[in-house]
Scaffold this motif. Structure first.
Motif, PDB file in Angstrom:
ATOM      1  N   VAL A  72      30.545  30.803  66.762  1.00 24.18           N
ATOM      2  CA  VAL A  72      30.501  30.075  65.491  1.00 24.18           C
ATOM      3  C   VAL A  72      29.231  29.234  65.385  1.00 24.18           C
ATOM      4  O   VAL A  72      28.633  29.110  64.308  1.00 24.18           O
ATOM      5  CB  VAL A  72      31.757  29.187  65.345  1.00 24.18           C
ATOM      6  CG1 VAL A  72      31.607  28.223  64.178  1.00 24.18           C
ATOM      7  CG2 VAL A  72      32.984  30.054  65.153  1.00 24.18           C
ATOM      8  N   ILE A  73      28.787  28.666  66.501  1.00 20.47           N
ATOM      9  CA  ILE A  73      27.586  27.829  66.482  1.00 20.47           C
ATOM     10  C   ILE A  73      26.324  28.666  66.676  1.00 20.47           C
ATOM     11  O   ILE A  73      25.309  28.449  65.999  1.00 20.47           O
ATOM     12  CB  ILE A  73      27.672  26.743  67.581  1.00 20.47           C
ATOM     13  CG1 ILE A  73      28.885  25.851  67.355  1.00 20.47           C
ATOM     14  CG2 ILE A  73      26.400  25.900  67.602  1.00 20.47           C
ATOM     15  CD1 ILE A  73      29.100  24.819  68.438  1.00 20.47           C
ATOM     16  N   GLY A  74      26.369  29.625  67.589  1.00 23.55           N
ATOM     17  CA  GLY A  74      25.172  30.360  67.965  1.00 23.55           C
ATOM     18  C   GLY A  74      24.652  31.310  66.908  1.00 23.55           C
ATOM     19  O   GLY A  74      23.432  31.428  66.726  1.00 23.55           O
ATOM     20  N   VAL A  75      25.525  31.998  66.194  1.00 29.41           N
ATOM     21  CA  VAL A  75      25.077  32.962  65.181  1.00 29.41           C
ATOM     22  C   VAL A  75      24.312  32.276  64.046  1.00 29.41           C
ATOM     23  O   VAL A  75      23.170  32.647  63.745  1.00 29.41           O
ATOM     24  CB  VAL A  75      26.269  33.782  64.646  1.00 29.41           C
ATOM     25  CG1 VAL A  75      25.845  34.606  63.436  1.00 29.41           C
ATOM     26  CG2 VAL A  75      26.815  34.694  65.737  1.00 29.41           C
ATOM     27  N   PRO A  76      24.875  31.265  63.380  1.00 33.21           N
ATOM     28  CA  PRO A  76      24.099  30.621  62.307  1.00 33.21           C
ATOM     29  C   PRO A  76      22.860  29.903  62.827  1.00 33.21           C
ATOM     30  O   PRO A  76      21.835  29.864  62.127  1.00 33.21           O
ATOM     31  CB  PRO A  76      25.094  29.639  61.678  1.00 33.21           C
ATOM     32  CG  PRO A  76      26.155  29.440  62.697  1.00 33.21           C
ATOM     33  CD  PRO A  76      26.239  30.710  63.465  1.00 33.21           C
ATOM     34  N   ALA A  77      22.916  29.342  64.030  1.00 34.30           N
ATOM     35  CA  ALA A  77      21.747  28.639  64.576  1.00 34.30           C
ATOM     36  C   ALA A  77      20.575  29.590  64.762  1.00 34.30           C
ATOM     37  O   ALA A  77      19.438  29.285  64.360  1.00 34.30           O
ATOM     38  CB  ALA A  77      22.112  27.973  65.904  1.00 34.30           C
ATOM     39  N   ALA A 120      14.547  34.772  69.110  1.00 34.81           N
ATOM     40  CA  ALA A 120      15.673  34.372  68.265  1.00 34.81           C
ATOM     41  C   ALA A 120      16.452  35.588  67.771  1.00 34.81           C
ATOM     42  O   ALA A 120      17.688  35.552  67.692  1.00 34.81           O
ATOM     43  CB  ALA A 120      15.164  33.544  67.081  1.00 34.81           C
ATOM     44  N   SER A 121      15.745  36.679  67.464  1.00 36.31           N
ATOM     45  CA  SER A 121      16.420  37.898  67.000  1.00 36.31           C
ATOM     46  C   SER A 121      17.290  38.503  68.093  1.00 36.31           C
ATOM     47  O   SER A 121      18.430  38.914  67.841  1.00 36.31           O
ATOM     48  CB  SER A 121      15.380  38.920  66.527  1.00 36.31           C
ATOM     49  OG  SER A 121      14.574  38.391  65.487  1.00 36.31           O
ATOM     50  N   VAL A 122      16.765  38.550  69.310  1.00 35.41           N
ATOM     51  CA  VAL A 122      17.544  39.097  70.421  1.00 35.41           C
ATOM     52  C   VAL A 122      18.723  38.190  70.753  1.00 35.41           C
ATOM     53  O   VAL A 122      19.827  38.674  71.051  1.00 35.41           O
ATOM     54  CB  VAL A 122      16.636  39.297  71.651  1.00 35.41           C
ATOM     55  CG1 VAL A 122      17.467  39.661  72.874  1.00 35.41           C
ATOM     56  CG2 VAL A 122      15.621  40.383  71.376  1.00 35.41           C
ATOM     57  N   ASP A 123      18.507  36.881  70.714  1.00 31.41           N
ATOM     58  CA  ASP A 123      19.615  35.952  70.965  1.00 31.41           C
ATOM     59  C   ASP A 123      20.720  36.129  69.923  1.00 31.41           C
ATOM     60  O   ASP A 123      21.911  36.011  70.241  1.00 31.41           O
ATOM     61  CB  ASP A 123      19.108  34.512  70.942  1.00 31.41           C
ATOM     62  CG  ASP A 123      18.252  34.182  72.153  1.00 31.41           C
ATOM     63  OD1 ASP A 123      18.317  34.944  73.139  1.00 31.41           O
ATOM     64  OD2 ASP A 123      17.522  33.183  72.119  1.00 31.41           O
ATOM     65  N   LEU A 124      20.337  36.428  68.685  1.00 30.61           N
ATOM     66  CA  LEU A 124      21.336  36.703  67.652  1.00 30.61           C
ATOM     67  C   LEU A 124      22.114  37.974  67.981  1.00 30.61           C
ATOM     68  O   LEU A 124      23.348  38.025  67.811  1.00 30.61           O
ATOM     69  CB  LEU A 124      20.647  36.837  66.297  1.00 30.61           C
ATOM     70  CG  LEU A 124      21.542  37.164  65.096  1.00 30.61           C
ATOM     71  CD1 LEU A 124      22.577  36.063  64.876  1.00 30.61           C
ATOM     72  CD2 LEU A 124      20.706  37.375  63.842  1.00 30.61           C
ATOM     73  N   LEU A 125      21.417  39.008  68.471  1.00 29.67           N
ATOM     74  CA  LEU A 125      22.104  40.242  68.871  1.00 29.67           C
ATOM     75  C   LEU A 125      23.041  39.993  70.047  1.00 29.67           C
ATOM     76  O   LEU A 125      24.124  40.584  70.116  1.00 29.67           O
ATOM     77  CB  LEU A 125      21.070  41.311  69.244  1.00 29.67           C
ATOM     78  CG  LEU A 125      20.282  41.933  68.096  1.00 29.67           C
ATOM     79  CD1 LEU A 125      19.252  42.912  68.635  1.00 29.67           C
ATOM     80  CD2 LEU A 125      21.210  42.636  67.113  1.00 29.67           C
ATOM     81  N   VAL A 126      22.643  39.146  70.982  1.00 32.01           N
ATOM     82  CA  VAL A 126      23.516  38.808  72.106  1.00 32.01           C
ATOM     83  C   VAL A 126      24.795  38.159  71.598  1.00 32.01           C
ATOM     84  O   VAL A 126      25.900  38.467  72.058  1.00 32.01           O
ATOM     85  CB  VAL A 126      22.788  37.879  73.100  1.00 32.01           C
ATOM     86  CG1 VAL A 126      23.762  37.347  74.145  1.00 32.01           C
ATOM     87  CG2 VAL A 126      21.661  38.630  73.790  1.00 32.01           C
TER      88      VAL A 126
END
Length: 379
Positions: free
Chosen positions: A19-24, A51-57
Motif C-alpha cells: 500500500v505504501i511502496g506502490v504509490p511512493a 524506481a521503475s524496477v522497485d515498482l515492479l518488485v
C-alpha cells in the motif's frame, strides 16, 4: 506459537508495504520524469530505472507472490505455468534492482574519481545503454529458473503450484547455478558497492584536505562551490548504497547458514532460527525497494518541493499532462496560423511555452527567447 507469530507478521507486513511502496515509487517515477529536481540527465536515468524496477518488485514479488498467491492457493496465479512466470519475474526484478544500484554507484564513482573518463561515460546515452545491457543480460541469466521448479500437484490433468525440482537441485549444473545465482545477486554486488564506496570516500577525503589547504590562503568565508555542488550527489550515493547494504545484510548472512534451495519451499520447522532469519531477511530485502523515495525526499530539496505539489494538488499534477498536449498544440496552431480567435481557449503552462520555443527554433537560444516573449504576450 512462533509459527503463528511469523505468519501473522507476514500477513500484516506485506499488505502495508504494498500500500505504501506502490504509490511512493509511482510518484517518484513521475517526479523524476519531469526533470525538475536539479539532477543531471545521467543520474536521472539511473534513478528512474531504479524506481521503475522497485515498482515492479512491489507488484510482482510482494503483491502477486507474497499476497495473492499465498492467500488464494487455487486461483489462476497458482497454475504451474503462471507460477513459474511469477517466480521468473521475481528473480529478474530483484537482480535488476540490485545491479541498477551497482550501476548507479559506479557512475558516481566515475564522476568523483575518474575526471578524464567521466565526460565519455557519464552521459544520458551511456546510462541508457548500461540499463539496457543489464536488463537483457539478467533476463537471459534467469531462464534456468523455469527448470528449477515443477508442479506441486496435478488435479484433473491440471498442474498446480510450484515446488523446487529435486532433479534440478541434485544435478551438478543445477547446484552450480544455485551458487552462481546467490553470488550474482548478493556477494558480487556487496563487494562492488563496498569497494566503490571505499574508493570514493578515500578520494573525497584527499580532495577535501587539498581544498582546505588551498582555502587557507583565501578568505575563510569564501565557499567552495565545486565541493558544495558535489555534496548532494555524495550524500545521495552513500545513503542509497548504505541503506541497500544494511537491508540486504540479513539475507547475505542467512545464505551462509541455510540451504538456498529450501528458501522458496521451506518444509522444516517454521520456528527454526534459520527459517526466521530467512523470512526476516526477505522482508528487509523488499523494504529496500521503498527506501529510495524516502532518501530522495530527505536529501533532495527540489524533490521535496515537487512532492509537496503532488500532495497539495494531486489532480492538478496528474491532469497536467493531457492539458500539456492540448496547450502545446494550441500554441503551435496559433503561432503558425495567427488565428488567435478561432482556437478554443486552452490552459497553457510556462513549461509548454518553453518547450514550443525550443521546438520551433532548435539550437538558437536568441530566437527561443524572442519566441517565448512573443508567446507570453499572446497568452
Amino acid at each position: 506459537m512462533g509459527q503463528l507469530t511469523m505468519l501473522q507478521i507476514k500477513a500484516i507486513y506485506y499488505p502495508i508495504l504494498a500500500v505504501i511502496g506502490v504509490p511512493a515509487n509511482l510518484v517518484t517515477i513521475v517526479i523524476l520524469s519531469r526533470r525538475n529536481c536539479g539532477l543531471s540527465k545521467c543520474i536521472s536515468v539511473y534513478m528512474i530505472a531504479m524506481a521503475s524496477v522497485d515498482l515492479l518488485v512491489m507488484i510482482v514479488n510482494v503483491i502477486l507472490y507474497h499476497i495473492f498467491s499465498n492467500r488464494f492457493p487455487l486461483s489462476f496465479l497458482s497454475h504451474t505455468p503462471v507460477c513459474k512466470l511469477i517466480l521468473y519475474m521475481a528473480a529478474v526484478n530483484l537482480d535488476l534492482s540490485v545491479w541498477f544500484t551497482v550501476s548507479f554507484t559506479f557512475d558516481r564513482f566515475v564522476v568523483i574519481c575518474c575526471q578524464k573518463f567521466k565526460t565519455k561515460y557519464c552521459t544520458e546515452r551511456t546510462a541508457a545503454m548500461v540499463i539496457t545491457a543489464f536488463t537483457v543480460l539478467i533476463f537471459l541469466k534467469n531462464i534456468p529458473v523455469f527448470l528449477a521448479f515443477e508442479p506441486h500437484q496435478i488435479i484433473n490433468k491440471v498442474h498446480w503450484g510450484c515446488v523446487t525440482s529435486v532433479a534440478f537441485v541434485s544435478s551438478p549444473s543445477g547446484a552450480a547455478y544455485i551458487w552462481f545465482h546467490s553470488a550474482w545477486g548478493i556477494w558480487y554486488p556487496f563487494t562492488l558497492i563496498a569497494l566503490l564506496n571505499c574508493l570514493t570516500g578515500r578520494r573525497i577525503l584527499v580532495a577535501s584536505r587539498t581544498r582546505s589547504g588551498l582555502r587557507g590562503h583565501r578568505s575563510e568565508t569564501q565557499s567552495d562551490l565545486e565541493m558544495e555542488n558535489r555534496k548532494k550527489s555524495i550524500i545521495l550515493l552513500f545513503a542509497i548504497s548504505g541503506c541497500f547494504i544494511l537491508l540486504w545484510l540479513t539475507v547475505a548472512v542467512s545464505l551462509v547458514t541455510t540451504r538456498l534451495a529450501g528458501i522458496n519451499d521451506y518444509r522444516g520447522d517454521r520456528t527454526d532460527p534459520g527459517y526466521i532469519a530467512t523470512e526476516t531477511g526477505t522482508m528487509l530485502k523488499f523494504l529496500s525497494c521503498f527506501q529510495n523515495p524516502c532518501i530522495y525526499a530527505a536529501t533532495q530539496r527540489k524533490f521535496r518541493e515537487e512532492l509537496k505539489t503532488v500532495v497539495k494538488s494531486p489532480w492538478t499534477f496528474i491532469l497536467r499532462y493531457p492539458f500539456s498536449i492540448r496547450s502545446v498544440a494550441a500554441i503551435l496552431k496559433r503561432s503558425m496560423e495567427g488565428l488567435l480567435k478561432s482556437v478554443p481557449d486552452t490552459v497553457v503552462f510556462q513549461d509548454d511555452i518553453l518547450f514550443t520555443a525550443r521546438l520551433l527554433f532548435p539550437g538558437n537560444v536568441f530566437l527561443q527567447l524572442r519566441a517565448v516573449k512573443t508567446l507570453e504576450k499572446a497568452f
